[in-house]
Design an enzyme around this catalytic site. Structure first.
Site, PDB file in Angstrom:
ATOM      1  CG  HIS A 151      26.598  -2.299  16.122  1.00 54.30           C
ATOM      2  ND1 HIS A 151      26.821  -1.306  15.207  1.00 54.30           N
ATOM      3  CD2 HIS A 151      25.799  -1.758  17.088  1.00 54.30           C
ATOM      4  CE1 HIS A 151      26.190  -0.205  15.595  1.00 54.30           C
ATOM      5  NE2 HIS A 151      25.571  -0.453  16.733  1.00 54.30           N
ATOM      6  CB  CYS A 188      27.827   1.705  12.202  1.00 54.72           C
ATOM      7  SG  CYS A 188      28.817   0.873  13.475  1.00 54.72           S
ATOM      8  CD  GLU A 238      27.936  -5.038  11.714  1.00 52.06           C
ATOM      9  OE1 GLU A 238      27.680  -4.172  10.858  1.00 52.06           O
ATOM     10  OE2 GLU A 238      27.386  -5.075  12.829  1.00 52.06           O
ATOM     11  CB  CYS A 266      30.784  -2.437  12.560  1.00 54.38           C
ATOM     12  SG  CYS A 266      29.889  -2.755  14.098  1.00 54.38           S
TER      13      CYS A 266
END
Length: 143
Positions: free
Chosen positions: A72, A100, A74, A103
């Site tokens: 992801h 999410c 992040e 993260c």
């Protein structure tokens, strides 16, 4: 809203526009996400969703399902700052989609104190965890 809050909102919108531009670097087809880590009005890291370094730049399998090893935005930004001489302690993360749960755990551990996001991710457990950790959350409207 006082002058300081107005300036902060303008900065938040600018950095968010930059995060959206950064998301355009993603090779993912289903969803492109960008992230910036800002500290003392300086971008100290950036990231977008994609495969790990050295892997093919294909995020989805033949059934259009995201491959399990796709990172992801992040996570990419946080691991990138970890390899630098910068510290994300007390920084703000700008991300085009709300984090999410995985993260969110990284954000907490990285010492990021504020998360600004545009779109709500389909699951809200990451946002709930960040609230529990007393991380400031700001949802901004995009232009």
């Amino acid at each position: 809203m006082n002058e300081k809050e107005v300036k902060l909102e303008l900065l938040d919108r600018r950095y968010m526009r930059m995060a959206f531009i950064w998301s355009e670097n993603s090779y993912c087809e289903r969803r492109k996400v960008g992230a910036l880590i800002v500290k003392d009005k300086m971008i100290i890291s950036d990231g977008y969703n994609g495969t790990p370094s050295g892997f093919e730049n294909i995020c989805e399998d033949e059934n259009n399902v995201t491959k399990p090893y796709v990172l992801h935005a992040e996570a990419n930004a946080i691991t990138k700052v970890a390899r630098s001489n910068n510290s994300s302690d007390g920084a703000t993360l700008y991300v085009t989609s709300s984090p999410c749960i995985e993260c969110a755990k990284l954000i907490i551990q990285a010492g990021i104190s504020r998360v600004v996001y545009a779109d709500a991710y389909r699951l809200s457990d990451g946002v709930e965890l960040l609230k529990r950790a007393n991380i400031e959350l700001v949802s901004v409207e995009t232009d």
